[in-house]
Motif scaffolding. Sequence first.
Motif, PDB file in Angstrom:
ATOM      1  N   SER A 177     -14.711  -1.540 -28.766  1.00  0.00           N
ATOM      2  CA  SER A 177     -15.799  -1.464 -27.783  1.00  0.00           C
ATOM      3  C   SER A 177     -17.114  -1.025 -28.427  1.00  0.00           C
ATOM      4  N   LYS A 178     -17.013  -0.247 -29.511  1.00  0.00           N
ATOM      5  CA  LYS A 178     -18.228   0.168 -30.225  1.00  0.00           C
ATOM      6  C   LYS A 178     -18.879  -1.018 -30.942  1.00  0.00           C
ATOM      7  N   ILE A 179     -18.073  -2.030 -31.243  1.00  0.00           N
ATOM      8  CA  ILE A 179     -18.582  -3.216 -31.941  1.00  0.00           C
ATOM      9  C   ILE A 179     -19.020  -4.288 -30.947  1.00  0.00           C
ATOM     10  N   TYR A 180     -18.176  -4.534 -29.930  1.00  0.00           N
ATOM     11  CA  TYR A 180     -18.399  -5.687 -29.044  1.00  0.00           C
ATOM     12  C   TYR A 180     -18.950  -5.317 -27.672  1.00  0.00           C
ATOM     13  N   GLY A 181     -19.049  -4.028 -27.376  1.00  0.00           N
ATOM     14  CA  GLY A 181     -19.642  -3.614 -26.120  1.00  0.00           C
ATOM     15  C   GLY A 181     -18.631  -3.099 -25.108  1.00  0.00           C
ATOM     16  N   PRO A 182     -19.098  -2.633 -23.937  1.00  0.00           N
ATOM     17  CA  PRO A 182     -18.228  -2.006 -22.934  1.00  0.00           C
ATOM     18  C   PRO A 182     -17.292  -2.973 -22.220  1.00  0.00           C
ATOM     19  N   ILE A 183     -17.516  -4.282 -22.377  1.00  0.00           N
ATOM     20  CA  ILE A 183     -16.545  -5.269 -21.912  1.00  0.00           C
ATOM     21  C   ILE A 183     -16.414  -6.310 -23.017  1.00  0.00           C
ATOM     22  N   PHE A 184     -15.192  -6.517 -23.494  1.00  0.00           N
ATOM     23  CA  PHE A 184     -14.974  -7.519 -24.534  1.00  0.00           C
ATOM     24  C   PHE A 184     -13.661  -8.242 -24.260  1.00  0.00           C
ATOM     25  N   SER A 185     -13.479  -9.366 -24.931  1.00  0.00           N
ATOM     26  CA  SER A 185     -12.301 -10.190 -24.669  1.00  0.00           C
ATOM     27  C   SER A 185     -11.349 -10.176 -25.847  1.00  0.00           C
ATOM     28  N   LEU A 186     -10.080 -10.409 -25.554  1.00  0.00           N
ATOM     29  CA  LEU A 186      -9.034 -10.560 -26.553  1.00  0.00           C
ATOM     30  C   LEU A 186      -8.221 -11.802 -26.209  1.00  0.00           C
ATOM     31  N   GLN A 187      -7.723 -12.465 -27.226  1.00  0.00           N
ATOM     32  CA  GLN A 187      -6.807 -13.576 -27.002  1.00  0.00           C
ATOM     33  C   GLN A 187      -5.415 -13.113 -27.408  1.00  0.00           C
ATOM     34  N   LEU A 188      -4.547 -12.938 -26.426  1.00  0.00           N
ATOM     35  CA  LEU A 188      -3.187 -12.447 -26.677  1.00  0.00           C
ATOM     36  C   LEU A 188      -2.236 -13.637 -26.595  1.00  0.00           C
ATOM     37  N   GLY A 189      -2.034 -14.312 -27.725  1.00  0.00           N
ATOM     38  CA  GLY A 189      -1.253 -15.539 -27.697  1.00  0.00           C
ATOM     39  C   GLY A 189      -1.934 -16.551 -26.804  1.00  0.00           C
ATOM     40  N   PHE A 190      -1.206 -17.022 -25.788  1.00  0.00           N
ATOM     41  CA  PHE A 190      -1.761 -17.992 -24.845  1.00  0.00           C
ATOM     42  C   PHE A 190      -2.435 -17.322 -23.653  1.00  0.00           C
ATOM     43  N   ARG A 191      -2.547 -15.994 -23.675  1.00  0.00           N
ATOM     44  CA  ARG A 191      -3.096 -15.277 -22.527  1.00  0.00           C
ATOM     45  C   ARG A 191      -4.452 -14.672 -22.859  1.00  0.00           C
ATOM     46  N   GLN A 192      -5.365 -14.865 -21.925  1.00  0.00           N
ATOM     47  CA  GLN A 192      -6.694 -14.278 -22.058  1.00  0.00           C
ATOM     48  C   GLN A 192      -6.668 -12.849 -21.523  1.00  0.00           C
ATOM     49  N   ALA A 193      -7.408 -11.945 -22.183  1.00  0.00           N
ATOM     50  CA  ALA A 193      -7.491 -10.561 -21.713  1.00  0.00           C
ATOM     51  C   ALA A 193      -8.919 -10.063 -21.883  1.00  0.00           C
ATOM     52  N   ILE A 194      -9.305  -9.119 -21.039  1.00  0.00           N
ATOM     53  CA  ILE A 194     -10.571  -8.414 -21.220  1.00  0.00           C
ATOM     54  C   ILE A 194     -10.279  -6.920 -21.219  1.00  0.00           C
ATOM     55  N   VAL A 195     -11.145  -6.172 -21.899  1.00  0.00           N
ATOM     56  CA  VAL A 195     -10.996  -4.717 -21.976  1.00  0.00           C
ATOM     57  C   VAL A 195     -12.294  -4.083 -21.479  1.00  0.00           C
TER      58      VAL A 195
END
Length: 477
Positions: free
Chosen positions: A58-76
């Motif tokens: 979050s320090k690099i990409y901001g207070p909302i960022f995305s991850l690709q978990l295999g075939f599933r999309q996620a946000i943090v």
Amino acid sequence: MFSLLFLLLLCLIFPLLIFFHRHGTTKNLPPGPKGLPIIGNLHQLDISKLYLQLSEFSKIYGPIFSLQLGFRQAIVVSSGEIAKEVLKNKGDVFSNRPMLYSQQKLTYNGSEMVFAPYGEVWRELRKICVFHIFSSKRVSYYSCIRKIEVKKMIKKISEHASCSSNINLSELLISLSSTIICRIAFGKSYEDEGHERSRFHGLLHEFQALLAEFFVADYIPYMGWIDKVRGLHGRVDRCFNEFDEFYQEIIDQHLDPNREHGDEDVIVDVLLKLKKQNVSSIDLTFDHIKGVLVDMLVAATDTTSATSVWTLTALIKNPRVMNKLQEEIRSIGVIKETLRLYLPAPLLVPRESSENCTINGYNIPANTILYVNAWAIQRDSDIWKNSEEFYPERFLENSISFLGQNFELIPFGAGHRICPGLSMAVASIELILANLLYSFDWKLPHGLVKEDIDTEMLTGITQHKKNPLYLVAKSSM
């Protein structure tokens, strides 16, 4: 041979086509670390310290960022402001749960409150629990059980205090929490029953470990065979069957008209009575009853014991606060500050979006997993002055609560899926800490200084202290 090679090539290419098709259709996703084909960012994540790693991202990409978990999309999400947006303003969109193998299997396909899909069954079960189990009247009704068990614990500690021996408070508080919950839920305790105690704690430990286990099938479905090879399916099946047998024994005992009555009107009795009266808007089954008992046993035992241990850990490392507390500083401020710094679940239970939406200017597709990093939010230096310092007095100067209305402090979650057992958990924690701090003065074992007390956490959905907390008690009476 040609046909075999063609099928093999198809098996390799087809998942890649699905992957690139799915992830090339959504534009303007939140930024995030670059991943690899198929596995996405999975290889970059360390499950044992995930909340810390996501905080660094979050320090690099901001207070909302995305991850690709295999075939599933996620946000943090790592800020209170965006947490309010997803948990409250768009609460209906983000009230579902991702369907994960172990969680669904161990909770009777989500026949309970924590992991159930957002819908009519979940709403009815929550209503039953709010009105019949976690109401202020019911929490007060069970106060006698809490007082009796805490009194027994104080007596045990007094025996140690008389000879100044070291006390494993981690073990003692886990035992106390499970005893209180078992008496409230089942009407009996397993702490003094030898084999039964060992069986019970072994089952509970395995259940908690499996909930936190990584299953490949949850993120790359066609590679689910890896989970079988690792023996995870067998472990889940064994754990489920043993717990199911355990719960069925409890239910059979409470259905037996000739049974010897112990604690009256415990939770299993309340649920069986509601089933018999058939007053629910759903067909309340034994699986629903077992599912609610799962929530009670696992969630309540874990959070109560973990919070109590972390509070004492923080106090022994901060003698100034310990002394002020024993001079009758408001204990609720100490509990708030413990839950801020050492919350039992650093990442709230994941949610899943039910439709496309926009958050903070970014497009979030349906079926996106949502992680709220409460650990990062509650240590945000833009919100909390001296955010890494244990300073309970900060809550004497503001009205921030953990009831789900202040999104800078959300240890129990917020919105539709806030923990319904909050009041019962806090009642137990307050009673435990008040008695421990009123009855004894606490010191470190001989030769140790406060810097020797670590704050490392065990891996799991609930973050227990990794190394047991040993202290020496001296009677203050």
